[in-house]
Scaffold this active site. Structure first.
Site, PDB file in Angstrom:
ATOM      1  N   CYS A   1     -18.616  -8.272  38.974  1.00  0.00           N
ATOM      2  CA  CYS A   1     -17.959  -7.818  40.201  1.00  0.00           C
ATOM      3  C   CYS A   1     -16.543  -7.980  40.273  1.00  0.00           C
ATOM      4  CB  CYS A   1     -18.680  -7.989  41.589  1.00  0.00           C
ATOM      5  SG  CYS A   1     -18.051  -7.010  43.072  1.00  0.00           S
TER       6      CYS A   1
ATOM      7  N   THR B   1     -21.823  -4.903  37.929  1.00  0.00           N
ATOM      8  CA  THR B   1     -22.475  -5.003  39.355  1.00  0.00           C
ATOM      9  C   THR B   1     -23.814  -4.694  39.448  1.00  0.00           C
ATOM     10  OG1 THR B   1     -21.712  -2.614  40.081  1.00  0.00           O
ATOM     11  CG2 THR B   1     -20.131  -4.196  40.103  1.00  0.00           C
ATOM     12  N   ALA B   2     -24.557  -5.131  40.680  1.00  0.00           N
ATOM     13  CA  ALA B   2     -25.821  -4.895  41.001  1.00  0.00           C
ATOM     14  C   ALA B   2     -25.980  -3.393  41.060  1.00  0.00           C
ATOM     15  CB  ALA B   2     -26.187  -5.644  42.271  1.00  0.00           C
ATOM     16  N   ALA B   3     -24.852  -2.685  41.650  1.00  0.00           N
ATOM     17  CA  ALA B   3     -25.011  -1.268  41.783  1.00  0.00           C
ATOM     18  C   ALA B   3     -25.144  -0.749  40.495  1.00  0.00           C
ATOM     19  CB  ALA B   3     -23.854  -0.806  42.420  1.00  0.00           C
TER      20      ALA B   3
ATOM     21  N   ASP C   1     -25.205  -7.069  33.180  1.00  0.00           N
ATOM     22  CA  ASP C   1     -24.171  -7.812  32.720  1.00  0.00           C
ATOM     23  C   ASP C   1     -23.836  -8.048  31.358  1.00  0.00           C
ATOM     24  OD1 ASP C   1     -23.381  -7.767  35.343  1.00  0.00           O
ATOM     25  OD2 ASP C   1     -24.071  -9.849  35.699  1.00  0.00           O
TER      26      ASP C   1
ATOM     27  N   CYS D   1     -18.220  -1.361  43.969  1.00  0.00           N
ATOM     28  CA  CYS D   1     -17.816  -2.643  44.363  1.00  0.00           C
ATOM     29  C   CYS D   1     -17.270  -2.373  45.818  1.00  0.00           C
ATOM     30  CB  CYS D   1     -16.424  -3.014  43.578  1.00  0.00           C
ATOM     31  SG  CYS D   1     -15.820  -4.414  43.971  1.00  0.00           S
TER      32      CYS D   1
ATOM     33  N   GLN E   1     -27.171 -12.005  44.420  1.00  0.00           N
ATOM     34  CA  GLN E   1     -25.850 -12.365  43.904  1.00  0.00           C
ATOM     35  C   GLN E   1     -24.614 -11.503  44.849  1.00  0.00           C
ATOM     36  OE1 GLN E   1     -25.154 -13.017  39.945  1.00  0.00           O
ATOM     37  NE2 GLN E   1     -27.350 -13.645  39.602  1.00  0.00           N
TER      38      GLN E   1
END
Length: 526
Positions: free
Chosen positions: A276, A421-423, A412, A455, A158
């Site tokens: 995000c 976020t993916a991080a 999430d 981000c 994503q």
């Protein structure tokens, strides 16, 4: 004859003919299961005819007829016993293959005696958080039995959707087959979770299957609530209405920006929490930069409507972003929330707070990039695991549930105050892996998460403001200032986003490799 492989041992197909059996035998199948009642339609080969052909070619055959929409517990138990007894690989068929797939999925969650399947750990969600956590667990303890419950056959990167909308990545580069990402040693239970019984350590799936666990990890993501804005769901993908928050729409964003020759371009951001927090304005910056390079920025009237009271939630990064707002001559509208949209008329309605007053303003557009409100999935919000927000109630450091000591959540869906976020999921996964294993051992949590999220704010093609921060907005830079000054636009950060992070995601994070994401012990202060 179209054959689809579900596992190395089981495939499904539509109706077969007796003449197909010789090819099936030649391709290695050793058993056939017919899930179709005889006489469903004219000309349908009988089960007896297929059985005779199977016997003639040395294949085992079992007839387990089920009606579409009428599968019961007896059918599931019979199918489970058959799959346990028949030599593999097995081909199951019905009219279209759908019934066979559903029945096989339900049977996979049962033992040969029809009992409920139990696992050491069940992971709800096969997205980035779920796959990464399962992989981290299995790297630490390969013998643990893990089930990953996930209904979707596609897996998406994503963070790449912004780059697709910006004309930098092809959409196909952000999608892979889920089956190829399931960690070795984990079982993919293809289905959707429907409810939880944490007092009994059980999960019920939407198709009625019941799974038992010793530890539960919940990470199905959140819900993009397109229907929360009247007119939006039906407007998407036409009349200049787009969103990078969907795989199929990000290419439309790219097309709109490429074909834009002037006019009004609106970009929106809903109230928090969202995936995000910088993504809504990333779409705007990349669009404006493309128009700037094409000499069209002067013909563009750009507005950014955000429901938030500031441009970004961490003040240290705001000055760099404000410089780009000025450079691209963006009309910044704070505390301005999209409340409805009329795609064919090309009109958006906003509710704006100005001091103590609230007003509604209509804005015409030639293109509009919309980010929908985002909420917890209904099966989470209505469950005993939910916090008042609807997200899963967990301790912010250990990510363990506030009531159930063998339940964890990340990504999430967790009711934490970090950026979604993916991080963040990459940092959370090893923490949950260690703490879930500790729960299996009857021990308390051993690792802590500091709220880290990242981000990469793509302010122009080739430059990024790399926002990295933890709980309370504390800056948590990964790299020294001489390499990357996170509060300023950086070309190195762009290289990281474009070239380095995608392979880190596919080949590192999803395989349990914790590059720059090693979990910190509780009390370490790290």
């Amino acid at each position: 004859m179209t054959i689809r492989s579900l596992t190395p041992a089981l495939s499904v197909s539509p109706q077969i003919d007796p003449a197909d059996v010789v090819a099936l035998a030649a391709s290695g199948f050793r058993s056939i299961v017919c899930n179709r009642p005889d006489g469903e339609e004219a000309g349908q080969p009988t089960a007896a005819a297929i059985a005779a052909a199977a016997e003639a070619h040395g294949l085992r055959f079992v007839h387990i007829p089920v009606m579409s929409g009428g599968i019961d517990e007896g059918d599931v138990a019979t199918m489970a016993r058959a799959l346990a007894d028949l030599p593999a690989p097995v081909l199951a068929y019905c009219r279209s293959g759908a019934r066979s797939e559903q029945l096989a999925g339900m049977a996979s969650a049962r033992g040969a005696d029809g009992s409920v399947a139990h696992y050491d750990i069940i992971v709800i969600g096969g997205g980035s958080a779920g796959i990464a956590t399962a992989a981290s667990i299995l790297r630490r303890r390969p013998g643990v039995s893990i089930a990953i419950v996930e209904p979707c056959a596609d897996h998406y990167y994503q963070p790449g959707f912004t780059m697709v909308g910006g004309g930098i990545f092809a959409a196909e580069a952000t999608r892979r087959d889920e089956a190829g990402l399931i960690p070795a040693g984990a079982e993919w239970v293809r289905g959707a979770a429907a409810s939880f019984d944490p007092a009994s350590d059980r999960v019920t799936l939407a198709d009625g299957r019941v799974l038992g666990y010793r530890a539960l990890i919940v990470c199905p993501g959140l819900k993009l609530d397109w229907d929360a804005i009247p007119g939006l769901a039906g407007a998407l993908g036409a009349d200049g209405v787009t969103s990078n928050y969907r795989y199929d729409l990000a290419p439309y964003t790219d097309r709109l920006v490429r074909r834009f020759r002037g006019g009004r371009a609106l970009f929106t951001q809903p109230p928090m929490p969202i995936k995000c927090a910088g993504a809504p304005q990333k779409a705007m910056y990349l669009s404006c930069h493309r128009w700037e390079r094409a000499g069209l920025l002067g013909q563009a009237e750009v507005q950014f409507h955000t429901a938030t009271p500031s441009l970004f939630g961490v003040a240290a990064y705001v000055p760099a972003l404000e410089a780009y707002i000025a450079r691209y001559a963006v009309d910044l509208q704070l505390e301005s929330r999209l409340v409805s949209i009329d795609g064919p008329a090309k009109v958006a309605l906003f509710e704006q707070r100005r001091g103590d007053a609230v007003r509604r303003v209509e804005e015409r557009f030639d293109m509009i990039h919309v980010v929908p409100p985002q909420v917890a999935p209904e099966f989470i919000a209505s469950s005993p695991l939910a916090a008042p927000s609807g997200f899963v109630a967990v301790d912010e450091a250990t990510l363990r549930h506030s009531v159930y000591a063998n339940v964890f959540a990340l990504g999430d869906v967790a009711a934490t105050t970090n950026a979604k976020t993916a991080a963040a999921a990459r940092k959370q996964a090893p923490v949950v892996a260690l703490n879930a294993l500790a729960a299996l051992d009857g021990a308390p949590p051993v690792a802590a998460y500091d709220g880290y999220g990242s981000c990469p704010l793509t302010v122009e093609a080739g430059k990024i403001v790399l926002a990295e921060f933890g709980y309370g907005g504390k800056l948590l830079p990964t790299f020294p200032k001489w390499m990357i000054e996170g509060t300023r636009p950086s070309r190195i950060s762009w290289l990281l986003k474009e070239k380095i992070l995608p392979p880190v995601y596919w080949h590192g994070m999803l395989r349990g490799r914790e590059w720059l994401a090693a979990p910190a012990p509780i009390g370490s202060g790290a």
